[in-house]
Design an enzyme around this catalytic site. Structure first.
Site, PDB file in Angstrom:
ATOM      1  N   ARG A  24      -0.896  -2.638   2.937  1.00 18.16           N
ATOM      2  CA  ARG A  24      -2.334  -2.329   2.941  1.00 18.16           C
ATOM      3  C   ARG A  24      -3.136  -3.418   3.641  1.00 18.16           C
ATOM      4  O   ARG A  24      -4.001  -3.122   4.471  1.00 18.16           O
ATOM      5  CB  ARG A  24      -2.864  -2.115   1.527  1.00 18.16           C
ATOM      6  CG  ARG A  24      -2.399  -0.818   0.897  1.00 18.16           C
ATOM      7  CD  ARG A  24      -2.955  -0.659  -0.492  1.00 18.16           C
ATOM      8  NE  ARG A  24      -2.557  -1.793  -1.321  1.00 18.16           N
ATOM      9  CZ  ARG A  24      -3.149  -2.149  -2.440  1.00 18.16           C
ATOM     10  NH1 ARG A  24      -4.188  -1.488  -2.896  1.00 18.16           N
ATOM     11  NH2 ARG A  24      -2.716  -3.176  -3.135  1.00 18.16           N
ATOM     12  N   ASN A  27      -2.604   2.702  -1.790  1.00 14.63           N
ATOM     13  CA  ASN A  27      -1.275   3.046  -2.292  1.00 14.63           C
ATOM     14  C   ASN A  27      -1.353   4.384  -3.007  1.00 14.63           C
ATOM     15  O   ASN A  27      -2.370   4.710  -3.625  1.00 14.63           O
ATOM     16  CB  ASN A  27      -0.772   1.990  -3.280  1.00 14.63           C
ATOM     17  CG  ASN A  27      -0.304   0.735  -2.593  1.00 14.63           C
ATOM     18  OD1 ASN A  27      -0.018   0.718  -1.401  1.00 14.63           O
ATOM     19  ND2 ASN A  27      -0.236  -0.343  -3.354  1.00 14.63           N
TER      20      ASN A  27
END
Length: 92
Positions: free
Chosen positions: A21, A39
């Site tokens: 990320r 996520n």
């Protein structure tokens, strides 16, 4: 002037717990893209990228590699109609 392209992607493989990320946020911002990354409960990562077509295509190519510790198995891409607000952010 290039057209704006907006896509949603789901990246699967070893992509959680490897800074995917944070890497995505840096890469997207460097390309001037809008969108977000997060996520998913199934262990994949979901992102939305919006910006000039060439920049979005370059981001998609980068996602197929990811950061050094990632092992990308698949990048599933779908076109989105709505354009996100300016800026790129990590959700969650």
């Amino acid at each position: 002037m290039s057209e704006t392209k907006t896509v949603a992607v789901v990246i699967s493989g070893r992509v959680q717990g490897v800074s995917y990320r944070a890497w995505t946020e840096r890469e997207a911002r460097a390309r001037g893209l809008a969108g977000h990354v997060r996520n998913r409960r199934d262990g994949s990562v979901e992102a939305v990228f919006s910006g000039p077509e060439a920049a979005v295509d370059a981001m998609l190519a980068a996602c197929r590699q990811g950061p050094a510790a990632a092992r990308v198995a698949a990048v599933d891409v779908s076109t989105r109609a709505e354009i996100p607000a300016p800026g790129f952010r990590v959700i969650g």
